[in-house]
Write an enzyme that holds these catalytic residues in place. Sequence first.
Site, PDB file in Angstrom:
ATOM      1  N   CYS A   4       0.844  -1.204   0.000  1.00  0.00           N
ATOM      2  CA  CYS A   4       0.000   0.000   0.000  1.00  0.00           C
ATOM      3  C   CYS A   4       0.879   1.254   0.000  1.00  0.00           C
ATOM      4  CB  CYS A   4      -0.914  -0.020   1.223  1.00  0.00           C
ATOM      5  SG  CYS A   4      -1.761   1.540   1.492  1.00  0.00           S
ATOM      6  N   CYS A   7       0.648   3.367   3.187  1.00  0.00           N
ATOM      7  CA  CYS A   7       1.323   2.716   4.324  1.00  0.00           C
ATOM      8  C   CYS A   7       2.821   2.997   4.236  1.00  0.00           C
ATOM      9  CB  CYS A   7       1.074   1.215   4.321  1.00  0.00           C
ATOM     10  SG  CYS A   7      -0.571   0.727   4.871  1.00  0.00           S
ATOM     11  N   ASN A  87     -12.936  10.179  -1.520  1.00  0.00           N
ATOM     12  CA  ASN A  87     -13.489   9.426  -2.644  1.00  0.00           C
ATOM     13  C   ASN A  87     -13.634   7.966  -2.231  1.00  0.00           C
ATOM     14  OD1 ASN A  87     -13.378  11.709  -4.393  1.00  0.00           O
ATOM     15  ND2 ASN A  87     -11.191  11.361  -4.688  1.00  0.00           N
ATOM     16  N   HIS A  98      -6.336   3.251   0.691  1.00  0.00           N
ATOM     17  CA  HIS A  98      -5.984   3.429   2.106  1.00  0.00           C
ATOM     18  C   HIS A  98      -6.764   4.683   2.493  1.00  0.00           C
ATOM     19  CE1 HIS A  98      -2.629   3.753   5.391  1.00  0.00           C
ATOM     20  NE2 HIS A  98      -3.459   4.765   5.609  1.00  0.00           N
ATOM     21  N   HIS A 100      -8.267   8.039   3.191  1.00  0.00           N
ATOM     22  CA  HIS A 100      -7.635   9.364   3.216  1.00  0.00           C
ATOM     23  C   HIS A 100      -8.654  10.435   2.911  1.00  0.00           C
ATOM     24  CE1 HIS A 100      -7.319   7.913  -0.966  1.00  0.00           C
ATOM     25  NE2 HIS A 100      -7.407   9.191  -1.339  1.00  0.00           N
TER      26      HIS A 100
HETATM   27  P1  AMP Z   1      -7.717   9.362  -4.485  1.00  0.00           P
HETATM   28  O1  AMP Z   1      -7.719   9.502  -5.987  1.00  0.00           O
HETATM   29  O2  AMP Z   1      -8.902   9.993  -3.805  1.00  0.00           O
HETATM   30  O3  AMP Z   1      -7.505   7.924  -4.091  1.00  0.00           O
HETATM   31  O4  AMP Z   1      -6.487  10.209  -3.982  1.00  0.00           O
HETATM   32  C1  AMP Z   1      -5.173   9.749  -4.066  1.00  0.00           C
HETATM   33  C2  AMP Z   1      -4.308  10.950  -4.184  1.00  0.00           C
HETATM   34  O5  AMP Z   1      -2.981  10.559  -3.900  1.00  0.00           O
HETATM   35  C3  AMP Z   1      -4.280  11.626  -5.563  1.00  0.00           C
HETATM   36  O6  AMP Z   1      -4.750  12.958  -5.456  1.00  0.00           O
HETATM   37  C4  AMP Z   1      -2.797  11.565  -5.969  1.00  0.00           C
HETATM   38  O7  AMP Z   1      -2.359  12.724  -6.634  1.00  0.00           O
HETATM   39  C5  AMP Z   1      -2.113  11.383  -4.630  1.00  0.00           C
HETATM   40  N1  AMP Z   1      -0.824  10.722  -4.666  1.00  0.00           N
HETATM   41  C6  AMP Z   1      -0.487   9.617  -5.366  1.00  0.00           C
HETATM   42  N2  AMP Z   1       0.790   9.273  -5.108  1.00  0.00           N
HETATM   43  C7  AMP Z   1       1.272  10.195  -4.226  1.00  0.00           C
HETATM   44  C8  AMP Z   1       2.530  10.396  -3.579  1.00  0.00           C
HETATM   45  N3  AMP Z   1       3.570   9.567  -3.782  1.00  0.00           N
HETATM   46  N4  AMP Z   1       2.656  11.451  -2.755  1.00  0.00           N
HETATM   47  C9  AMP Z   1       1.626  12.299  -2.549  1.00  0.00           C
HETATM   48  N5  AMP Z   1       0.412  12.154  -3.120  1.00  0.00           N
HETATM   49  C10 AMP Z   1       0.242  11.125  -3.951  1.00  0.00           C
END
Ligand code: AMP
Length: 114
Positions: A4, A7, A87, A98, A100
């Site tokens: 994950c 994680c 979401n 995970h 958020h």
């Molecule tokens: P969701 O689409 O609601 O699952 O949100 C996941 C979010 O994680 C997205 O807005 C991505 O831009 C963000 N994301 C993906 N990888 C990373 C990372 N390594 N560091 C920070 N944000 C990330």
Amino acid sequence: MADCLFCKIAVGSIPSERVEETERVLAFRDINPAAPTHVLLIPKEHVADSAAQIRSEHGEMLAELFELAARIAEDEHLADGWRLVTNVGAGAGQSVFHLHMHLLGGRPFGWPPG
Ligand code: AMP
């Protein structure tokens, strides 16, 4: 969970731009920001894949998360308004499974969301 992304960010094995943390919650900047302020708040433990799995036992962690979101909004001078989004499922745009929340601010937001 072994595979994950969040994680791994929580334990620091994948780097992130950390904003703040509490005992149970970590806040870091989204890598692909959708607003001038775009901070992700996650439970450090993988307690749920999404909000669909939240149970009453997560109450204290969630209170900590909301309190931290409000503190960051204040620190980032978002007095005009800010948004917390979670979401649930790929159809709603979830890409990391995970739990958020997205803290978004620094620009106007319409309602209903697009
Ligand atoms: P969701 O689409 O609601 O699952 O949100 C996941 C979010 O994680 C997205 O807005 C991505 O831009 C963000 N994301 C993906 N990888 C990373 C990372 N390594 N560091 C920070 N944000 C990330």
